[in-house]
Design an enzyme around this catalytic site. Sequence first.
Site, PDB file in Angstrom:
ATOM      1  N   GLU A   1       9.520  15.220  15.850  1.00 33.71           N
ATOM      2  CA  GLU A   1       9.837  15.117  14.533  1.00 33.71           C
ATOM      3  C   GLU A   1       9.014  16.223  13.800  1.00 33.71           C
ATOM      4  O   GLU A   1       7.845  16.097  13.696  1.00 33.71           O
ATOM      5  CB  GLU A   1       9.674  13.749  13.870  1.00 33.71           C
ATOM      6  CG  GLU A   1      10.175  13.602  12.648  1.00 33.71           C
ATOM      7  CD  GLU A   1       9.808  12.180  12.007  1.00 33.71           C
ATOM      8  OE1 GLU A   1       8.852  11.726  12.024  1.00 33.71           O
ATOM      9  OE2 GLU A   1      10.883  11.753  11.241  1.00 33.71           O
TER      10      GLU A   1
ATOM     11  N   LYS B   1       0.810  -1.321  -0.014  1.00 35.40           N
ATOM     12  CA  LYS B   1       0.024  -0.072  -0.130  1.00 35.40           C
ATOM     13  C   LYS B   1       0.910   1.058  -0.080  1.00 35.40           C
ATOM     14  O   LYS B   1       1.526   1.577   1.101  1.00 35.40           O
ATOM     15  CB  LYS B   1      -1.056   0.081   1.367  1.00 35.40           C
ATOM     16  CG  LYS B   1      -2.079   1.197   1.087  1.00 35.40           C
ATOM     17  CD  LYS B   1      -2.648   1.788   2.350  1.00 35.40           C
ATOM     18  CE  LYS B   1      -1.989   2.983   2.833  1.00 35.40           C
ATOM     19  NZ  LYS B   1      -1.870   4.159   2.200  1.00 35.40           N
TER      20      LYS B   1
ATOM     21  N   CYS C   1      13.411  10.710   7.205  1.00 37.22           N
ATOM     22  CA  CYS C   1      13.271  10.067   8.424  1.00 37.22           C
ATOM     23  C   CYS C   1      14.557  10.258   9.249  1.00 37.22           C
ATOM     24  O   CYS C   1      14.741  10.575  10.482  1.00 37.22           O
ATOM     25  CB  CYS C   1      13.022   8.713   8.291  1.00 37.22           C
ATOM     26  SG  CYS C   1      14.074   7.834   7.278  1.00 37.22           S
TER      27      CYS C   1
ATOM     28  N   GLU D   1       9.983   0.935  10.273  1.00 40.17           N
ATOM     29  CA  GLU D   1      11.081   1.998  10.078  1.00 40.17           C
ATOM     30  C   GLU D   1      10.180   3.267  10.514  1.00 40.17           C
ATOM     31  O   GLU D   1       9.285   3.524   9.618  1.00 40.17           O
ATOM     32  CB  GLU D   1      11.598   1.846   8.732  1.00 40.17           C
ATOM     33  CG  GLU D   1      12.317   0.969   8.380  1.00 40.17           C
ATOM     34  CD  GLU D   1      13.658   0.495   8.827  1.00 40.17           C
ATOM     35  OE1 GLU D   1      14.013   1.708   9.664  1.00 40.17           O
ATOM     36  OE2 GLU D   1      14.260  -0.350   8.410  1.00 40.17           O
TER      37      GLU D   1
HETATM   38  P1  NAP Z   1       2.117   8.028   8.239  1.00 43.76           P
HETATM   39  O1  NAP Z   1       1.260   8.912   8.252  1.00 43.76           O
HETATM   40  O2  NAP Z   1       2.714   7.127   9.476  1.00 43.76           O
HETATM   41  O3  NAP Z   1       1.908   7.090   6.910  1.00 43.76           O
HETATM   42  C1  NAP Z   1       2.678   6.096   6.500  1.00 43.76           C
HETATM   43  C2  NAP Z   1       1.937   5.183   5.803  1.00 43.76           C
HETATM   44  O4  NAP Z   1       0.787   4.408   7.078  1.00 43.76           O
HETATM   45  C3  NAP Z   1       0.952   5.630   4.694  1.00 43.76           C
HETATM   46  O5  NAP Z   1       0.803   4.696   3.720  1.00 43.76           O
HETATM   47  C4  NAP Z   1      -0.289   5.579   5.494  1.00 43.76           C
HETATM   48  O6  NAP Z   1      -1.414   5.660   4.480  1.00 43.76           O
HETATM   49  C5  NAP Z   1      -0.311   4.517   6.244  1.00 43.76           C
HETATM   50  N1  NAP Z   1      -1.343   4.620   7.627  1.00 43.76           N
HETATM   51  C6  NAP Z   1      -1.687   5.784   8.115  1.00 43.76           C
HETATM   52  N2  NAP Z   1      -2.437   5.334   9.082  1.00 43.76           N
HETATM   53  C7  NAP Z   1      -2.602   3.925   9.119  1.00 43.76           C
HETATM   54  C8  NAP Z   1      -3.430   3.045  10.064  1.00 43.76           C
HETATM   55  N3  NAP Z   1      -3.993   3.387  10.916  1.00 43.76           N
HETATM   56  N4  NAP Z   1      -2.883   1.482   9.727  1.00 43.76           N
HETATM   57  C9  NAP Z   1      -2.083   1.225   8.654  1.00 43.76           C
HETATM   58  N5  NAP Z   1      -1.508   2.171   7.865  1.00 43.76           N
HETATM   59  C10 NAP Z   1      -1.998   3.602   8.130  1.00 43.76           C
HETATM   60  O7  NAP Z   1       3.567   8.868   7.832  1.00 43.76           O
HETATM   61  P2  NAP Z   1       3.871  10.091   6.816  1.00 43.76           P
HETATM   62  O8  NAP Z   1       3.513  11.148   7.560  1.00 43.76           O
HETATM   63  O9  NAP Z   1       2.958   9.472   5.594  1.00 43.76           O
HETATM   64  O10 NAP Z   1       5.485   9.880   6.627  1.00 43.76           O
HETATM   65  C11 NAP Z   1       6.354  10.399   7.324  1.00 43.76           C
HETATM   66  C12 NAP Z   1       6.884   9.618   8.519  1.00 43.76           C
HETATM   67  O11 NAP Z   1       7.674   8.312   8.121  1.00 43.76           O
HETATM   68  C13 NAP Z   1       7.773  10.292   9.368  1.00 43.76           C
HETATM   69  O12 NAP Z   1       7.545  10.132  10.861  1.00 43.76           O
HETATM   70  C14 NAP Z   1       9.200   9.388   9.046  1.00 43.76           C
HETATM   71  O13 NAP Z   1      10.075   9.592   9.863  1.00 43.76           O
HETATM   72  C15 NAP Z   1       8.670   8.137   8.712  1.00 43.76           C
HETATM   73  N6  NAP Z   1       9.603   7.651   7.684  1.00 43.76           N
HETATM   74  C16 NAP Z   1      10.678   6.763   8.268  1.00 43.76           C
HETATM   75  C17 NAP Z   1      11.495   6.031   7.554  1.00 43.76           C
HETATM   76  C18 NAP Z   1      12.542   5.046   8.022  1.00 43.76           C
HETATM   77  O14 NAP Z   1      12.937   4.332   7.327  1.00 43.76           O
HETATM   78  N7  NAP Z   1      12.679   4.987   9.372  1.00 43.76           N
HETATM   79  C19 NAP Z   1      11.456   6.312   6.208  1.00 43.76           C
HETATM   80  C20 NAP Z   1      10.573   7.349   5.650  1.00 43.76           C
HETATM   81  C21 NAP Z   1       9.881   7.960   6.444  1.00 43.76           C
HETATM   82  P3  NAP Z   1      -1.892   7.302   4.134  1.00 43.76           P
HETATM   83  O15 NAP Z   1      -0.941   7.975   3.287  1.00 43.76           O
HETATM   84  O16 NAP Z   1      -3.092   6.931   3.436  1.00 43.76           O
HETATM   85  O17 NAP Z   1      -2.167   7.968   5.223  1.00 43.76           O
END
Ligand code: NAP
Length: 497
Positions: A401, A195, A304, A270
């Site tokens: 963050e 997804k 991240c 991650e």
């Molecule tokens: P997010 O809101 O956590 O979303 C990530 C993914 O999870 C999206 O596909 C999102 O779908 C989905 N999601 C949201 N709510 C969910 C739920 N209740 N159940 C299952 N899936 C769900 O993160 P973001 O704001 O898009 O991305 C930024 C974050 O990612 C930052 O915190 C960053 O640090 C982290 N990140 C970490 C790494 C690493 O390798 N450690 C790499 C890149 C990013 P939708 O898009 O439809 O909401």
Amino acid sequence: MQTESSTLVARSPQVTEFLSKPRKLLIGGKWVEAKSGKTFKTLDPATGEVLAHVCEADAADIDEAVKAARAAFNGPWSKLTPSQRSRLLWKLADLLEQHTEEFAQLESLDNGKPLAVARIADVPLAVDNFRYMGGWCSKIEGNTIPLSAGNNFLAYTLREPVGVVAQIIPWNFPLLMAVWKLGPALAAGCTVVLKPAEQTPLTALRLGELFAEAGFPDGVVNIVPGFGETAGAALAAHPDVDKVAFTGSTEVGKLIVKAATGNLKKVTLELGGKSPNIVMGDADVEVAIAGAAHAIFFNHGQCCVAGSRLFVHEKLFDQVVEGVAAKAKKIRLGHGMDSGTQMGPLVSDEQLARVTDFLNSGVSEGARAAAGGARHGAQGYFVQPTVLVDVQPHMKVVREEIFGPVVTAHPFKTLDDVHIAANDTIYGLGAGIWTRDLSIAHRLAAKVKAGTVWVNCYNVFDAAMPFGGYKQSGWGREMGHNAIDLYTETKSVCIKL
Ligand code: NAP
Ligand code: MG
């Protein structure tokens, strides 16, 4: 920070064609509409313009995708030899490489990042990851084990694929995040339901077309764009999914863990970061300034591992802060498809609101912007590259963050002071150290609680180098041999002779 007006790179005919039709879900090798008939829009974050309509998966579609992945896992995929899997991954890498410009354009349009960056970083790193992981297929081995239970036993281990894997990814490196997850899963012999993030589904969908072209059996990879609360939640909770691999926020990571408890599927995470970037008193100042600016401003701070807390030895503090602020002010903001652009918009209006809220909170708590500090322009989701000084450890801008181009700068006196301050966070993803003293480099690298420590460099990634987080930055590692381990189960076989 500057804005320049010049013309946008022309979209390739393939990109125009791809965006001209509603994009469907890939389930069992077929492109299908969502059962609900629903679609959502994906936008150009520089303009707010609709790029394409995308079918919106929910729980019913996820169920179909999991069934298709299970059928492929039990059927054609398990019959392939390791070398056949390798060849498929290498063919996929070749196809992706041949379409570099198309993928780079789709990524730039959907995410907002400069086209030049997508061309030289996102797409080539993705190609390399598939090639590297393709090499592992034939090297996933068990051991023979001498048993103290007696000499009349033969014991050995087998490494077997975990099974059907759910992969949920964010929007900051849409293609690369997909590939980091798909590569090791496929190398290990798993099948996948992926997804993508709702903000950036396009490159994953285009990649979906290449699986059939490369010759992968139907159902090995299923791609189901949709929203987190519906499609994502259904995937994480699905009883026939054996593992969920998630990249995203720490907050959603905790929801994934809860959702996974129903069938105790394996979980790798991650998550977020608040990475310290440490400039020691003996550092090469110009190199450290350039490195500190790159650590926070690359990908608009939407990394991240962004080096978002800059610790500088007090004797270099003013010089380094002025240097990073001067670089921030010179960054050219613009549309990702403009060849003069060095920094594009944030990915969405939601992220724009989030980052500007952080900026306001910083100022209201007493921080001062040495550069930037506000939204840029009235159209698109642009934020000024920002350097905050006069910050205190308790401030929200220091603790949380931000996920935007915002760095907080902190002076320090001694090695002990800085290692304690660097570790004063719930996160532990990345860290940077700038020094000419080998002994300091090694001592500090050992003390910082982070999954990756870069010395005199930052943001260096390699398919062979494990990546992941300490503390609340995650569980498990991606890339390298570790990634393969996490997509396999170990089976002990014990035979009485
Ligand atoms: P997010 O809101 O956590 O979303 C990530 C993914 O999870 C999206 O596909 C999102 O779908 C989905 N999601 C949201 N709510 C969910 C739920 N209740 N159940 C299952 N899936 C769900 O993160 P973001 O704001 O898009 O991305 C930024 C974050 O990612 C930052 O915190 C960053 O640090 C982290 N990140 C970490 C790494 C690493 O390798 N450690 C790499 C890149 C990013 P939708 O898009 O439809 O909401
Ligand atoms: Mg989101």
